[in-house]
Design a protein around this motif. Structure first.
Motif, short mmCIF file in Angstrom:
data_model
loop_
_atom_site.label_atom_id
_atom_site.label_comp_id
_atom_site.label_asym_id
_atom_site.label_seq_id
_atom_site.Cartn_x
_atom_site.Cartn_y
_atom_site.Cartn_z
N UNK A 123 54.45 43.16 70.65
CA UNK A 123 54.37 41.98 70.24
C UNK A 123 53.42 41.48 69.07
N UNK A 124 53.81 40.58 68.32
CA UNK A 124 53.16 40.31 67.25
C UNK A 124 51.55 39.95 67.42
N UNK A 125 51.43 38.98 68.54
CA UNK A 125 50.02 38.67 68.93
C UNK A 125 49.05 39.59 69.17
N UNK A 126 49.69 40.81 69.90
CA UNK A 126 48.69 41.88 70.30
C UNK A 126 48.47 42.76 68.97
N UNK A 127 49.33 43.08 68.17
CA UNK A 127 49.18 43.58 66.84
C UNK A 127 48.10 42.87 66.12
N UNK A 128 48.14 41.45 65.84
CA UNK A 128 47.04 40.78 65.28
C UNK A 128 45.86 40.86 65.67
N UNK A 129 45.77 41.06 67.25
CA UNK A 129 44.48 41.17 67.92
C UNK A 129 43.99 42.43 67.45
N UNK A 130 44.71 43.70 67.30
CA UNK A 130 44.26 44.90 66.82
C UNK A 130 43.41 44.67 65.46
N UNK A 131 44.03 43.85 64.49
CA UNK A 131 43.43 43.76 63.22
C UNK A 131 42.15 42.91 63.28
N UNK A 132 42.28 42.06 64.18
CA UNK A 132 40.94 40.90 64.28
C UNK A 132 39.81 41.61 64.95
N UNK A 133 40.22 42.41 65.91
CA UNK A 133 39.14 43.29 66.71
C UNK A 133 38.46 44.57 65.64
N UNK A 159 50.34 40.44 55.42
CA UNK A 159 49.86 38.98 55.20
C UNK A 159 48.65 38.57 56.24
N UNK A 160 48.81 39.14 57.26
CA UNK A 160 47.69 38.78 58.22
C UNK A 160 46.55 39.64 57.98
N UNK A 161 46.54 40.99 57.62
CA UNK A 161 45.39 41.64 57.28
C UNK A 161 44.69 41.03 56.02
N UNK A 162 45.43 40.37 55.07
CA UNK A 162 44.76 39.90 53.86
C UNK A 162 44.07 38.46 54.21
N UNK A 163 44.61 37.79 55.24
CA UNK A 163 44.20 36.64 55.83
C UNK A 163 42.79 36.80 56.45
N UNK A 164 42.78 38.02 57.32
CA UNK A 164 41.39 38.39 57.83
C UNK A 164 40.40 38.91 57.12
N UNK A 165 40.89 39.79 56.19
CA UNK A 165 40.03 40.62 55.46
C UNK A 165 39.76 40.27 54.10
N UNK A 166 40.58 39.10 53.58
CA UNK A 166 40.45 38.85 52.18
C UNK A 166 41.12 39.67 51.19
N UNK A 167 41.66 40.83 51.89
CA UNK A 167 42.22 41.83 50.94
C UNK A 167 43.12 42.67 51.74
N UNK A 168 44.27 43.28 51.17
CA UNK A 168 45.15 44.42 51.64
C UNK A 168 45.64 45.19 50.60
N UNK A 169 45.98 46.41 50.95
CA UNK A 169 46.50 47.39 49.85
C UNK A 169 47.40 48.33 50.53
#
Length: 185
Positions: A123-133, A159-169
């Protein structure tokens, strides 16, 4: 199974109940190859893989960059046991494993690179937790590398990675897989 990665022949013991037991997952292989080709790894670099399974990515990275220190985090006990056996089998002395979930990490802000082929089916929630962690574990200027298929939600994850990090490529696109990279400012 036997896999050739970056000029190294690696052998892995697999079993039922682990992700991609019959061959190295195509997305994982694309992530590994992209990382090896594009990452700047210096002696002493610390590399973390979230959701390392039986260890093919992080062990191959440890073999490719023998002066780095690599850690794999895996919640599945069977996969964790196999990963430790596989590190020994492949003489990857610079690779360690942690058994547990994201909450079991205690190496905050000390990692140069984090890689993951996250469990999208969880699920999306866990995948987003991976990014946040990953963000919390990375040093300043450290990078997160994620492989995702477009059909698994690559645009949304981007989009989530960009929101957390301020960048994504998107640093690679191969066979429907995106490799996304974010750098901690």
């Amino acid at each position: 199974i036997t896999v050739r990665l970056a000029g190294h022949v690696c052998q892995f013991i697999t079993d039922s109940g682990v992700f991609s037991k019959n061959r190295m997952d195509q997305g994982s292989e694309i992530l590994f190859n992209t990382f090896v080709e594009q990452a700047s790894i210096s002696s002493g670099s610390r590399i973390l893989e979230l959701g390392s399974g039986y260890g093919p990515i992080i062990i191959a990275i440890g073999r490719t960059f023998p002066n780095s220190h690599c850690v794999g985090l895996e919640i599945n006990e069977r996969a964790y046991d196999l990963s430790r056996r596989n590190a020994n089998l492949n003489q990857a002395d610079n690779v360690d494993f942690i058994h547990g979930g994201l909450e079991n990490l205690s190496i905050e802000a000390s990692v140069d690179n984090v890689l993951t082929n996250p469990p999208f089916r969880a699920g999306k929630i866990l995948v987003h937790q991976f990014v946040n962690t990953a963000y919390s574990q990375l040093k300043s200027k450290g990078a997160l590398w994620v492989v995702v298929q477009r059909k698994q939600g690559a645009p949304s994850l981007s989009k989530h990675m960009s929101a957390v990090f301020g960048n994504v490529e998107r640093v690679a696109l191969e066979k429907g897989y995106w490799v996304l990279k974010s750098i901690k400012a």
